[in-house]
Design an enzyme around this catalytic site. Structure first.
Site, PDB file in Angstrom:
ATOM      1  CG  ASP A 174      44.313 -23.098  11.287  1.00 51.58           C
ATOM      2  OD1 ASP A 174      43.491 -22.862  10.381  1.00 51.58           O
ATOM      3  OD2 ASP A 174      45.237 -22.325  11.576  1.00 51.58           O
TER       4      ASP A 174
ATOM      5  CB  SER B 105      47.214 -16.267   8.901  1.00 47.58           C
ATOM      6  OG  SER B 105      46.734 -17.068   7.849  1.00 47.58           O
TER       7      SER B 105
ATOM      8  CG  HIS C 213      43.115 -19.444  10.529  1.00 49.87           C
ATOM      9  ND1 HIS C 213      44.417 -19.906  10.505  1.00 49.87           N
ATOM     10  CD2 HIS C 213      43.121 -18.301   9.788  1.00 49.87           C
ATOM     11  CE1 HIS C 213      45.158 -19.091   9.773  1.00 49.87           C
ATOM     12  NE2 HIS C 213      44.393 -18.115   9.332  1.00 49.87           N
TER      13      HIS C 213
END
Length: 224
Positions: free
Chosen positions: A165, A112, A197
């Site tokens: 996601d 991320s 995610h």
């Protein structure tokens, strides 16, 4: 910044993985998963981001590599914060090089926001690293590329993204990958169906294979 989590190599160290966590997380969260897939000669460094206010989360303070204003791909970005975080990562790379690990035996990775930082840091480093592992992320300050690229175009990049996601949209990953492919020669973009995610066993297996391959390549490169 608090001390990074370090997982030492189990035999003589000849390589290093520096891996950055996602927003609001710490270095501890990834260390055991990475330890399970790394080669025995690889040391793992999982730093924890400094705690700072994050605009996207109403100014709440949390571990964050740089400020996030929006998750809109065309939105404003914290350029000074991104570059400051990049300088910290470059400092960690330099420390490993000083300890005798060459740049082409150092892998940068992240998830991320940490993956975004890993991509940006590798592309703007003045030597070619062994490779980049970029999970569920995007390329920050993308409008500055390829002009901002300093590294060689052969650095292998493994980018992975779940198509479900809800945090960093899959489309951002796709757009970043297609931009990267326009100026880097060795970019792999892997889609994980139904993954949100987060990471998965399949993804970690692919990361393991990628690291194994680039480590083999860097050894053969040294022997030529």
């Amino acid at each position: 910044m608090s001390a990074p989590v370090i997982v030492e190599a189990t035999v003589k160290q000849t390589a290093t993985l520096i891996f950055m966590h996602g927003l609001g997380d710490t270095g501890h969260s990834w260390s055991s998963a990475l330890a399970a897939i790394r080669p025995p000669f690889m040391k793992i460094i999982c730093p924890t981001a400094p705690t700072q206010p994050v605009s996207l989360n109403a100014g709440f303070r949390m571990p964050s590599w740089f400020d996030l204003m929006t998750l809109d791909i065309g939105g404003p970005e914290d350029e000074p914060g991104i570059k400051s975080a990049r300088d910290s990562v470059h400092g960690m790379i330099e420390k490993e090089i000083s300890a005798g690990i060459p740049a082409d035996r150092i892998v940068l990775g992240g998830f991320s926001q940490g993956g975004a930082l890993a991509l940006y840091s590798a592309l703007t480093y003045n030597q070619s690293l062994a490779g980049v592992v970029a999970l569920s992320c995007w390329l920050p300050l993308h409008k500055q590329f390829p002009g901002a690229k300093v590294t060689g175009e052969d650095v292998p990049i493994f980018q992975a993204h779940g198509d479900y996601d809800p945090v960093v949209p899959y489309k951002f990953g796709q757009l970043s990958a297609s931009l990267l492919k326009s100026f880097m020669k060795n970019v792999t973009f892997k889609t994980y169906n139904g993954l949100s995610h987060s990471s998965s066993e399949d993804e970690m297996d692919d990361v393991k294979n990628f690291i194994t391959l680039i480590m083999l390549f860097s050894i053969t490169g040294h022997n030529q």
